[in-house]
Structures are given as C-alpha cells and as structure tokens.
Write a protein that holds these residues in place. Structure first.
Motif, PDB file in Angstrom:
ATOM      1  N   LEU A 202       0.820  -1.210   0.000  1.00 26.14           N
ATOM      2  CA  LEU A 202       0.000   0.000   0.000  1.00 26.14           C
ATOM      3  C   LEU A 202       0.854   1.261   0.000  1.00 26.14           C
ATOM      4  O   LEU A 202       0.413   2.310  -0.464  1.00 26.14           O
ATOM      5  CB  LEU A 202      -0.900   0.012   1.243  1.00 26.14           C
ATOM      6  N   PHE A 203       2.075   1.169   0.516  1.00 27.90           N
ATOM      7  CA  PHE A 203       2.974   2.325   0.595  1.00 27.90           C
ATOM      8  C   PHE A 203       3.994   2.357  -0.545  1.00 27.90           C
ATOM      9  O   PHE A 203       4.673   3.372  -0.724  1.00 27.90           O
ATOM     10  CB  PHE A 203       3.718   2.316   1.934  1.00 27.90           C
ATOM     11  N   SER A 204       4.145   1.284  -1.299  1.00 24.49           N
ATOM     12  CA  SER A 204       5.197   1.194  -2.333  1.00 24.49           C
ATOM     13  C   SER A 204       4.631   0.555  -3.593  1.00 24.49           C
ATOM     14  O   SER A 204       4.425  -0.656  -3.640  1.00 24.49           O
ATOM     15  CB  SER A 204       6.386   0.360  -1.836  1.00 24.49           C
ATOM     16  N   ARG A 205       4.400   1.380  -4.613  1.00 24.25           N
ATOM     17  CA  ARG A 205       3.787   0.868  -5.831  1.00 24.25           C
ATOM     18  C   ARG A 205       4.609   1.192  -7.083  1.00 24.25           C
ATOM     19  O   ARG A 205       4.089   1.183  -8.201  1.00 24.25           O
ATOM     20  CB  ARG A 205       2.354   1.414  -5.942  1.00 24.25           C
TER      21      ARG A 205
ATOM     22  N   TYR B 262       8.006  -8.353  -1.621  1.00 24.55           N
ATOM     23  CA  TYR B 262       8.645  -8.331  -0.308  1.00 24.55           C
ATOM     24  C   TYR B 262       8.220  -7.059   0.411  1.00 24.55           C
ATOM     25  O   TYR B 262       7.727  -6.114  -0.197  1.00 24.55           O
ATOM     26  CB  TYR B 262      10.163  -8.481  -0.397  1.00 24.55           C
ATOM     27  N   SER B 263       8.368  -7.059   1.713  1.00 24.37           N
ATOM     28  CA  SER B 263       7.907  -5.952   2.566  1.00 24.37           C
ATOM     29  C   SER B 263       6.463  -5.555   2.261  1.00 24.37           C
ATOM     30  O   SER B 263       6.161  -4.362   2.109  1.00 24.37           O
ATOM     31  CB  SER B 263       8.840  -4.744   2.424  1.00 24.37           C
ATOM     32  N   PRO B 264       5.536  -6.523   2.169  1.00 21.26           N
ATOM     33  CA  PRO B 264       4.145  -6.173   1.865  1.00 21.26           C
ATOM     34  C   PRO B 264       3.461  -5.405   2.991  1.00 21.26           C
ATOM     35  O   PRO B 264       2.390  -4.836   2.787  1.00 21.26           O
ATOM     36  CB  PRO B 264       3.488  -7.539   1.648  1.00 21.26           C
ATOM     37  N   LEU B 265       4.114  -5.377   4.162  1.00 24.24           N
ATOM     38  CA  LEU B 265       3.598  -4.603   5.293  1.00 24.24           C
ATOM     39  C   LEU B 265       4.405  -3.324   5.500  1.00 24.24           C
ATOM     40  O   LEU B 265       4.378  -2.742   6.589  1.00 24.24           O
ATOM     41  CB  LEU B 265       3.613  -5.453   6.569  1.00 24.24           C
ATOM     42  N   GLY B 266       5.106  -2.888   4.448  1.00 22.64           N
ATOM     43  CA  GLY B 266       5.877  -1.648   4.570  1.00 22.64           C
ATOM     44  C   GLY B 266       6.908  -1.718   5.670  1.00 22.64           C
ATOM     45  O   GLY B 266       7.113  -0.752   6.399  1.00 22.64           O
ATOM     46  N   ARG B 267       7.576  -2.873   5.794  1.00 29.95           N
ATOM     47  CA  ARG B 267       8.561  -3.136   6.859  1.00 29.95           C
ATOM     48  C   ARG B 267       7.929  -2.961   8.249  1.00 29.95           C
ATOM     49  O   ARG B 267       8.592  -2.571   9.207  1.00 29.95           O
ATOM     50  CB  ARG B 267       9.789  -2.239   6.710  1.00 29.95           C
TER      51      ARG B 267
ATOM     52  N   ILE C 160       5.461 -12.177   0.716  1.00 30.68           N
ATOM     53  CA  ILE C 160       6.281 -12.915   1.689  1.00 30.68           C
ATOM     54  C   ILE C 160       6.500 -12.092   2.961  1.00 30.68           C
ATOM     55  O   ILE C 160       7.630 -11.681   3.269  1.00 30.68           O
ATOM     56  CB  ILE C 160       7.639 -13.350   1.080  1.00 30.68           C
ATOM     57  N   PRO C 161       5.454 -11.851   3.735  1.00 30.55           N
ATOM     58  CA  PRO C 161       5.666 -11.145   5.003  1.00 30.55           C
ATOM     59  C   PRO C 161       6.580 -11.962   5.906  1.00 30.55           C
ATOM     60  O   PRO C 161       6.571 -13.192   5.873  1.00 30.55           O
ATOM     61  CB  PRO C 161       4.252 -11.037   5.585  1.00 30.55           C
ATOM     62  N   GLY C 162       7.345 -11.260   6.708  1.00 31.93           N
ATOM     63  CA  GLY C 162       8.232 -11.940   7.645  1.00 31.93           C
ATOM     64  C   GLY C 162       7.785 -11.705   9.076  1.00 31.93           C
ATOM     65  O   GLY C 162       7.230 -10.652   9.410  1.00 31.93           O
ATOM     66  N   THR C 163       7.997 -12.671   9.920  1.00 29.33           N
ATOM     67  CA  THR C 163       7.693 -12.537  11.333  1.00 29.33           C
ATOM     68  C   THR C 163       8.496 -13.574  12.099  1.00 29.33           C
ATOM     69  O   THR C 163       8.981 -14.551  11.516  1.00 29.33           O
ATOM     70  CB  THR C 163       6.194 -12.721  11.621  1.00 29.33           C
TER      71      THR C 163
ATOM     72  N   ASP D  49      11.691   7.986   0.711  1.00 28.61           N
ATOM     73  CA  ASP D  49      11.975   6.871  -0.187  1.00 28.61           C
ATOM     74  C   ASP D  49      11.982   5.546   0.568  1.00 28.61           C
ATOM     75  O   ASP D  49      12.021   5.510   1.801  1.00 28.61           O
ATOM     76  CB  ASP D  49      13.335   7.061  -0.866  1.00 28.61           C
ATOM     77  N   ARG D  50      12.033   4.461  -0.200  1.00 29.20           N
ATOM     78  CA  ARG D  50      12.067   3.124   0.403  1.00 29.20           C
ATOM     79  C   ARG D  50      13.382   2.857   1.116  1.00 29.20           C
ATOM     80  O   ARG D  50      13.441   2.133   2.099  1.00 29.20           O
ATOM     81  CB  ARG D  50      11.858   2.060  -0.678  1.00 29.20           C
TER      82      ARG D  50
END
Length: 339
Positions: free
Chosen positions: A185-188, A208-213, A287-290, A325-326
C-alpha cells in the motif's frame, strides 16, 4: 489456522506449487533487532501448518547465517517446501554494513555453492538475482543462472528489483519463474512497468515488505521511541522524523476498513497486496516476515479477506502520499532505472 491457505503455481503450469502467501525469513537473522531462536523455529512450524510453503532467504541475510538457521528445517521438510534464496549482494567480511553488487558468472557459481552448502541441500527450487549490476549484461548473468538449472543445482530462476524491460530481456535468455520486488500500500513503483510485463510473460510476482517493513501494522509512529537501537528501520527515510509522523497519519482508512472486517491493519494491507492478482491478472505471493507464531497465523488468515471495490478505492491514494523513499540510497533499486 484450522484450514490451510490456497495454493498457486509459480511461473506457470510447470512451476512449483506453493501457498498463496510465502514466508520471508530475513528478520530471523538480523535487521529487526534480537531474535528468540526457539520462537522463530516454532514460527516456521506454524508456516507449514498454515500451508505457507514458499520459504524465502538470501545469502546476504546474516552473511549466510539465515541460510544456516534454515538448514535443519529444510532437512526435515525438504519435499514440503519451495525453497528460495538469492545471490548478488556481496558483503564486506570486515564490515557487515558494506555492500557491493555482483552479477558476474564466476561470482554466481561461487554463490550457489555457498548457498547449497549452508542450506544443506543439493538443489534450490527458486534462485534469484537479488540486485542487478547494470555493468554486467543480463545475458551473461541469466546465462550463468541457466547453466545451474541444466546442472540440477537450481530448478527455477527469479529476479529481484528489475524493471519491466529488464525482465523481458532476461526472460528471452531463460524463462523467469518469479520477480521479487517491494510492493505494498505504501510502495507501488513496480506498477510502472514490472507488473504489466510479469503478467504478460506469465511470471509470478513475489512482493517483499508487503507490510511496509511493519509500518502498515500501525505499530510505529516514532522510530526513535518504538524501535530498538539495532533495528535498521531507524535509518529508513519513511521511519524518520516528520516522515514517520506523516506516514502514520495515512493509516486511518486502513484502520477503519480493518474494523469493518473484524481484522487488523496488517491483514488489510496483506489482503490489498493479495488482490493485486485479480487487479493485474497475475500470480501474487507476498512474503511477510515474522518471528512469532501468532503473527504468522494472523498473516495467513489475511488470504481469506476480500476487500470491496469501495474499500480498494479508499486505499488507492495512499502510496502517492507517502513521505520518504524506500531506502536511504535508491541507486540499486529498479525505481532508479525506470525511464
């Protein structure tokens, strides 16, 4: 979760089958503060229980430590997972923060041997070029990767952070199964050319980083206060100072939609990424990470959420309003090479 998530094929009918959501292992080894190893191993078990079978790592995560950490899990579940790793970011042995990009044939062959050894396997399911060095022709890099497929060391090829034209050029040398780049949502940025090309070529997209880190979880407003001293996000532009304050204010519609679904903001962010598959007509496997079982189960449950057209429209403007920026240095991203 009592029910496993759905599955998709990566890179067409001949590609490996994997859960529609994958697992990013990077944070287990570094970047996001200290790790409870036992909890992290339990999270990997939770991934399999949920049907999250694409396990993503890279040789630069922990300077090889991430691959070594995964090795026992790989050995125990080799036929149940789709194992992905990456080469191309060379770290200075004397300075873990120092990095260079290498895509030459000799380095690729050296890198794959190291990954195979650390992972304790004789074949990698999906082998990515992590970053592109524009000084090395794609034909050379992808040609070297194709040799690994012919030798049985690698089964399918992937690229990360490349533009649409670069993806097309590489795919002409050898079929590319997956493209991995930041998408949320933050990076397109990827929608400029990479997404459309991937859809046309039948290449799966792995955000990657689908949750905006982690920013899209709603847990952060002040990096200095909310993040530990060894968390690399303290130095990321979107987590810094006024940028962080402005970006935190953008989450109000995400929270509102989450409340309507009885979900968390993170689940809404993941559902949005997942629905890019329908919007753009391609396979999408975020690929969210946790490092926590509870978060893994929460993330996987997001694959069951379907956002309405009105909700998607409400979320549409967010990326254009994000401050910062990212990365502090965007020179090695596809964004820097877009024309």
């Amino acid at each position: 979760m009592s029910e496993k998530i759905d599955t998709v094929r990566i890179g067409g009918p001949d590609g490996p089958e994997a859960g529609v959501q994958g697992f990013g292992a990077m944070g287990i080894s570094e970047f996001y503060g200290s790790t409870d190893e036992a909890a992290a191993r339990d999270t990997l078990d939770a991934a399999l229980e949920a049907g999250v079978t694409l396990i993503d790592t890279a040789d630069m995560y922990g300077s090889g430590a991430n691959e070594e950490f995964l090795a026992p899990f790989v050995a125990a579940h080799r036929d149940e997972i789709v194992l992905a790793t990456k080469f191309g970011i060379e770290r200075d042995p004397g300075n873990g923060a120092g990095r260079g990009i290498r895509n030459d044939r000799a380095y690729i062959r050296q890198a794959v041997e190291g990954s195979l050894r650390r992972l304790g396997t004789d074949s990698i399911d999906l082998y990515y070029m992590h970053r592109r060095d524009p000084a090395v022709p794609l034909a050379e890099s992808v040609g070297a990767m194709a040799e690994l497929v012919a030798e049985g060391k690698v089964r399918h090829l992937g690229l990360s952070e490349v533009t649409g034209p670069e993806l097309r050029e590489a795919h002409a040398v050898h079929p590319i199964a997956a493209l991995q780049s930041e998408w949320s949502l933050f990076s397109r940025d990827v929608e400029r050319s990479a997404v459309g090309t991937a859809a046309e070529l039948g290449v799966a997209f792995v955000p990657y980083s689908p949750l905006g880190r982690g920013f899209l979880t709603g847990a952060f407003a002040d990096a200095g206060r909310d993040l530990s001293g060894d968390d690399f996000r303290r130095h990321q532009p979107r987590f810094s100072g006024e940028n962080a304050e402005r970006n935190a204010a953008l989450l109000d519609p995400v929270r509102k939609i989450a409340a309507a679904h009885g979900a968390t903001p993170a689940q809404i962010a993941l559902a949005w990424v997942q629905q890019r598959a329908t919007v753009h007509g391609l396979t999408v496997i975020p690929i969210p990470g946790t490092r926590k079982r509870s978060r893994l189960e929460e993330n996987a449950a997001a694959t069951r959420i379907v956002l309405t057209d009105a909700e998607l429209a409400e979320l549409e403007p967010l990326a254009g309003l994000v401050a910062g920026d990212r990365y502090p240095d965007m020179s090695h991203t596809a964004t820097a090479r877009e024309v």
